[in-house]
Design an enzyme around this catalytic site. Structure first.
Site, mmCIF file in Angstrom:
data_model
loop_
_atom_site.group_PDB
_atom_site.id
_atom_site.type_symbol
_atom_site.label_atom_id
_atom_site.label_comp_id
_atom_site.label_asym_id
_atom_site.label_seq_id
_atom_site.Cartn_x
_atom_site.Cartn_y
_atom_site.Cartn_z
ATOM 1 N N HIS A 57 0.883 -1.164 0.000
ATOM 2 C CA HIS A 57 0.000 0.000 0.000
ATOM 3 C C HIS A 57 0.923 1.217 0.000
ATOM 4 O O HIS A 57 2.042 1.151 0.513
ATOM 5 C CB HIS A 57 -0.851 0.072 1.273
ATOM 6 C CG HIS A 57 -1.711 -1.113 1.540
ATOM 7 N ND1 HIS A 57 -1.292 -2.218 2.239
ATOM 8 C CD2 HIS A 57 -2.989 -1.357 1.184
ATOM 9 C CE1 HIS A 57 -2.281 -3.087 2.326
ATOM 10 N NE2 HIS A 57 -3.309 -2.597 1.684
ATOM 11 N N ASP A 60 2.442 1.922 3.345
ATOM 12 C CA ASP A 60 3.355 0.913 3.916
ATOM 13 C C ASP A 60 4.792 1.391 3.725
ATOM 14 O O ASP A 60 5.692 1.015 4.468
ATOM 15 C CB ASP A 60 3.192 -0.428 3.201
ATOM 16 C CG ASP A 60 1.811 -1.045 3.387
ATOM 17 O OD1 ASP A 60 1.143 -0.709 4.382
ATOM 18 O OD2 ASP A 60 1.400 -1.834 2.525
ATOM 19 N N MET A 91 2.627 -5.912 -7.648
ATOM 20 C CA MET A 91 1.329 -5.309 -7.329
ATOM 21 C C MET A 91 1.483 -4.162 -6.348
ATOM 22 O O MET A 91 2.285 -4.212 -5.428
ATOM 23 C CB MET A 91 0.404 -6.401 -6.748
ATOM 24 C CG MET A 91 -0.989 -5.949 -6.383
ATOM 25 S SD MET A 91 -1.153 -5.338 -4.683
ATOM 26 C CE MET A 91 -1.466 -6.858 -3.822
ATOM 27 N N GLU A 184 -10.848 -6.627 -5.232
ATOM 28 C CA GLU A 184 -10.848 -7.647 -4.171
ATOM 29 C C GLU A 184 -12.074 -7.523 -3.286
ATOM 30 O O GLU A 184 -12.315 -6.480 -2.677
ATOM 31 C CB GLU A 184 -9.596 -7.515 -3.311
ATOM 32 C CG GLU A 184 -9.545 -8.516 -2.165
ATOM 33 C CD GLU A 184 -8.266 -8.457 -1.382
ATOM 34 O OE1 GLU A 184 -7.305 -7.820 -1.848
ATOM 35 O OE2 GLU A 184 -8.229 -9.043 -0.284
ATOM 36 N N LYS A 186 -14.789 -8.680 -0.181
ATOM 37 C CA LYS A 186 -14.849 -9.185 1.202
ATOM 38 C C LYS A 186 -16.254 -8.881 1.715
ATOM 39 O O LYS A 186 -16.791 -7.807 1.443
ATOM 40 C CB LYS A 186 -13.789 -8.504 2.074
ATOM 41 C CG LYS A 186 -13.683 -9.081 3.483
ATOM 42 C CD LYS A 186 -12.538 -8.445 4.266
ATOM 43 C CE LYS A 186 -12.407 -9.031 5.667
ATOM 44 N NZ LYS A 186 -11.301 -8.391 6.430
ATOM 45 N N GLU A 220 -9.636 -13.545 -2.475
ATOM 46 C CA GLU A 220 -8.846 -13.958 -1.314
ATOM 47 C C GLU A 220 -9.523 -15.140 -0.624
ATOM 48 O O GLU A 220 -10.732 -15.108 -0.366
ATOM 49 C CB GLU A 220 -8.666 -12.828 -0.319
ATOM 50 C CG GLU A 220 -7.871 -13.284 0.921
ATOM 51 C CD GLU A 220 -7.587 -12.209 1.935
ATOM 52 O OE1 GLU A 220 -7.054 -11.145 1.554
ATOM 53 O OE2 GLU A 220 -7.929 -12.403 3.121
ATOM 54 N N HIS A 223 -11.643 -14.361 2.470
ATOM 55 C CA HIS A 223 -12.830 -13.506 2.274
ATOM 56 C C HIS A 223 -14.011 -14.296 1.732
ATOM 57 O O HIS A 223 -15.123 -14.230 2.269
ATOM 58 C CB HIS A 223 -12.494 -12.335 1.353
ATOM 59 C CG HIS A 223 -11.441 -11.449 1.922
ATOM 60 N ND1 HIS A 223 -10.928 -10.369 1.234
ATOM 61 C CD2 HIS A 223 -10.779 -11.482 3.105
ATOM 62 C CE1 HIS A 223 -10.014 -9.781 1.983
ATOM 63 N NE2 HIS A 223 -9.902 -10.436 3.123
ATOM 64 N N ASP A 248 -5.064 -13.628 -3.651
ATOM 65 C CA ASP A 248 -4.572 -13.508 -2.269
ATOM 66 C C ASP A 248 -4.743 -14.846 -1.566
ATOM 67 O O ASP A 248 -5.864 -15.293 -1.296
ATOM 68 C CB ASP A 248 -5.372 -12.432 -1.513
ATOM 69 C CG ASP A 248 -4.814 -11.036 -1.745
ATOM 70 O OD1 ASP A 248 -5.344 -10.072 -1.158
ATOM 71 O OD2 ASP A 248 -3.863 -10.918 -2.545
ATOM 72 N N ASP A 258 -11.754 -12.447 9.878
ATOM 73 C CA ASP A 258 -10.760 -12.633 8.805
ATOM 74 C C ASP A 258 -9.421 -13.031 9.423
ATOM 75 O O ASP A 258 -8.674 -12.201 9.915
ATOM 76 C CB ASP A 258 -10.620 -11.298 8.052
ATOM 77 C CG ASP A 258 -9.741 -11.420 6.830
ATOM 78 O OD1 ASP A 258 -9.462 -10.373 6.229
ATOM 79 O OD2 ASP A 258 -9.337 -12.550 6.483
ATOM 80 N N ASP A 260 -6.715 -14.660 8.055
ATOM 81 C CA ASP A 260 -5.488 -14.488 7.247
ATOM 82 C C ASP A 260 -4.382 -15.439 7.707
ATOM 83 O O ASP A 260 -3.217 -15.060 7.826
ATOM 84 C CB ASP A 260 -4.980 -13.037 7.303
ATOM 85 C CG ASP A 260 -5.915 -12.062 6.622
ATOM 86 O OD1 ASP A 260 -5.857 -10.863 6.948
ATOM 87 O OD2 ASP A 260 -6.717 -12.498 5.766
ATOM 88 N N ASP A 290 -1.441 -13.084 1.234
ATOM 89 C CA ASP A 290 -1.947 -11.958 2.019
ATOM 90 C C ASP A 290 -2.338 -12.510 3.391
ATOM 91 O O ASP A 290 -3.515 -12.742 3.673
ATOM 92 C CB ASP A 290 -3.141 -11.312 1.327
ATOM 93 C CG ASP A 290 -3.570 -10.047 2.067
ATOM 94 O OD1 ASP A 290 -4.643 -9.507 1.762
ATOM 95 O OD2 ASP A 290 -2.839 -9.601 2.969
HETATM 96 C C1 DIG Z 1 -6.978 -7.243 2.697
HETATM 97 O O1 DIG Z 1 -7.247 -8.568 2.343
HETATM 98 C C2 DIG Z 1 -6.505 -6.472 1.507
HETATM 99 C C3 DIG Z 1 -5.457 -5.478 1.886
HETATM 100 O O2 DIG Z 1 -4.510 -6.169 2.671
HETATM 101 C C4 DIG Z 1 -4.860 -5.115 0.560
HETATM 102 O O3 DIG Z 1 -5.408 -3.894 0.169
HETATM 103 C C5 DIG Z 1 -5.317 -6.180 -0.395
HETATM 104 C C6 DIG Z 1 -4.203 -6.606 -1.310
HETATM 105 O O4 DIG Z 1 -3.784 -7.881 -1.075
HETATM 106 N N1 DIG Z 1 -5.856 -7.224 0.471
HETATM 107 MN MN MN Z 2 -8.070 -11.067 4.613
HETATM 108 MN MN MN Z 3 -6.307 -9.467 0.595
#
Ligand code: DIG
Ligand code: MN
Ligand code: MN
Length: 390
Positions: A57, A60, A91, A184, A186, A220, A223, A248, A258, A260, A290
C-alpha cells in the site's frame, strides 16, 4: 537467500505484502507484540526466506504525513533494496481504510470531499506503484459499506465506484502505466457490511465499466470463505472469464473473523483443489500470501510463517502431480466422465434439427439414476494423496 543475479526460472511467483510479514501483531484486543520493521528490513527478510516479490500500500512505504524529502529518501532506499535483493514489485494498492477520513468509505463515502481525497490519494499511489514497476493495481474496498443502510442508497456506491475505476483506467492509459486493475471482495470487517461482498459481485460489475478488459479480480481465500462460499468455485469463474488477474492466498476457519492464516493451515483439502485448479488452467500470475503470522510469534516465527506458506504450496504442487499420474484415479475419472460426440454437439449447437433430435432421443433415466459414480473411492484416494500415503 537473495534472488539477485538468480538466472533460475521462477517456478512460483511467491509474493508477500509489506503489511504481511511486517504485521506487528496488534489486534482489536491487544497491543503490538513485535517491533515495527522498516520496508527495507522487510525486503531483506523476504529475500532471506526466498520470496519472489513484494507488494505494498502507498503508506506501507511512505507515511501519510511524510515530507516530500522524506518520501523521496524512503522510496530511494526501497528501490536500492529491491535492486540489492532482486525482489520485484508485481502489485501495488492504496490504503483507503486506516485513516479516520475513510470511516464511512472512500469512493462510496456520502461526502464528496472524502471521495475526491480518495481519488487524489489513489492517483498518487498509482504513480508510486508505476515507479516501482507494478503492473497490477488492487482495489480492496475495506471501508466501502455500511452498518446501517439508513444513510446511503447502495446503488450510489456502485455508481461511485464505477466512476472511480473508469477514471483510474483512463489515468493508467494516459500515463502508459500498463496497469491491470484487480478488485478484491470481502463480505464484512471492518464494516458491518462491505459492498461487493464476493468475487461474483465484481465479475458482474466489471462488465459495466468503460474498460472492462483492463479490470479483473483479486479473490482472497479468507474472504470468500467468510461468506461461507466455495473459494475454488469462485476462482474457477474468474479463471473461466479471463479475469483472475491476481490472487490472495491464506487460510480461514469457518464462521470467524478474517484470520489471514498461513496458506493451507486450516483447510488443506481446499488448498489442494485450489492449487490443482491454478495448475490445470495455467495461472502464471503472482501467488500473493496476504496473510500474517500468529500473534504469538517473534520474527523468527514470522519467517517460519512465510516459509510455511511457500512450502505448503510447493508440496501441494507435488501432490497434484501425483494425483494426475495416479492410474486408479485416472481410471475412475474415465468411468465418471461419459462422452458422446453426437450428444455433445446437439447440446452445444442450437438448431431446429438439434431440438428435434433432443426431443426424440430416448433416455433410460432409471439406469442413469442407478449408475454408481465411485466418488467415495475417488475422494478417498485424493485424501490419501494429500495425507502422503499414496
Ligand atoms: C486485505 O485482504 C486487503 C489489503 O490487505 C490489501 O489492500 C489487499 C491486497 O492484497 N488485500
Ligand atoms: Mn483477509
Ligand atoms: Mn487481501
Amino acid at each position: 537467500m537473495a534472488r539477485k543475479n538468480s538466472t533460475a526460472p521462477v517456478a512460483e511467483k511467491f509474493t508477500f505484502g509489506l503489511w504481511t510479514v511486517g504485521n506487528i501483531g496488534r489486534d482489536p484486543f491487544g497491543l503490538p507484540v513485535r517491533q515495527p520493521l522498516t520496508a527495507v528490513q522487510i525486503l531483506k527478510l523476504l529475500a532471506e526466506v526466498g520470496a519472489y516479490g513484494v507488494n505494498l500500500h502507498d503508506n506501507d512505504l511512505v507515511p501519510i504525513d511524510a515530507t516530500p524529502a522524506r518520501a523521496k529518501r524512503l522510496i530511494g532506499d526501497f528501490k536500492k533494496a529491491l535492486s540489492d535483493t532482486g525482489l520485484v514489485v508485481p502489485m501495488a494498492t492504496t490504503n483507503l481504510f486506516s485513516e479516520p477520513i475513510f470511516k464511512d468509505g472512500a469512493f462510496t463515502s456520502a461526502d464528496v470531499r472524502v471521495r475526491a481525497y480518495a481519488m487524489q490519494k489513489t492517483l498518487r499511489a498509482m504513480d508510486l506503484g508505476a515507479e516501482l514497476g507494478a503492473k497490477i493495481y488492487v482495489f480492496w474496498g475495506g471501508r466501502e459499506g455500511a452498518e446501517s443502510d439508513a444513510a446511503k442508497d447502495p446503488t450510489a456506491g456502485i455508481q461511485r465506484l464505477r466512476e472511480a475505476i473508469n477514471f483510474f483506467c483512463q489515468y493508467s492509459i494516459d500515463n502508459n502505466y500498463g496497469f491491470r486493475l484487480a478488485l478484491e471482495a470481502k463480505p464484512n470487517e471492518p464494516r458491518g457490511h462491505i459492498y461487493f461482498a464476493t468475487t461474483a459481485n465484481y465479475l458482474a460489475f466489471i462488465e459495466t465499466l468503460d474498460y472492462p478488459e483492463m479490470v479483473g479480480v483479486n479473490p482472497e481465500v479468507a474472504h470468500e470463505s467468510m461468506a461461507g462460499l466455495n473459494f475454488v468455485h469462485h476462482v474457477a469463474q474468474a479463471l473461466e472469464a479471463g479475469k483472475l488477474f491476481h490472487i490472495d492466498l491464506n487460510d480461514q476457519e469457518p464462521g470467524r473473523y478474517d484470520q489471514d492464516f498461513r496458506f493451507g493451515s486450516a483447510n488443506i483439502k481446499q488448498a489442494f483443489f485450489l492449487v490443482k485448479l491454478l495448475i490445470d488452467h495455467g495461472y502464471d500470475g503472482p501467488l500473493h500470501f496476504d496473510a500474517h503470522a500468529y500473534r504469538t510469534e517473534d520474527y523468527e516465527g514470522v519467517k517460519d510463517f512465510a516459509r510455511g506458506c511457500m512450502m505448503t504450496y510447493r508440496l501441494l504442487k507435488e501432490k497434484v502431480a501425483r494425483w494426475r499420474a495416479d492410474k486408479e484415479i485416472q481410471g475412475l475419472l474415465q468411468h465418471i466422465h461419459v462422452h458422446d460426440d453426437e450428444l455433445e454437439s446437439l447440446c452445444a449447437n442450437y438448431s431446429s434439427e438439434a431440438v428435434r433430435k433432443l426431443k426424440d432421443r430416448k433416455f433410460d433415466i432409471r439406469a442413469l439414476g442407478e449408475r454408481g459414480l465411485a466418488y467415495e473411492r475417488l475422494d478417498q484416494l485424493t485424501m490419501e494423496i494429500i495425507m502422503g500415503v499414496r
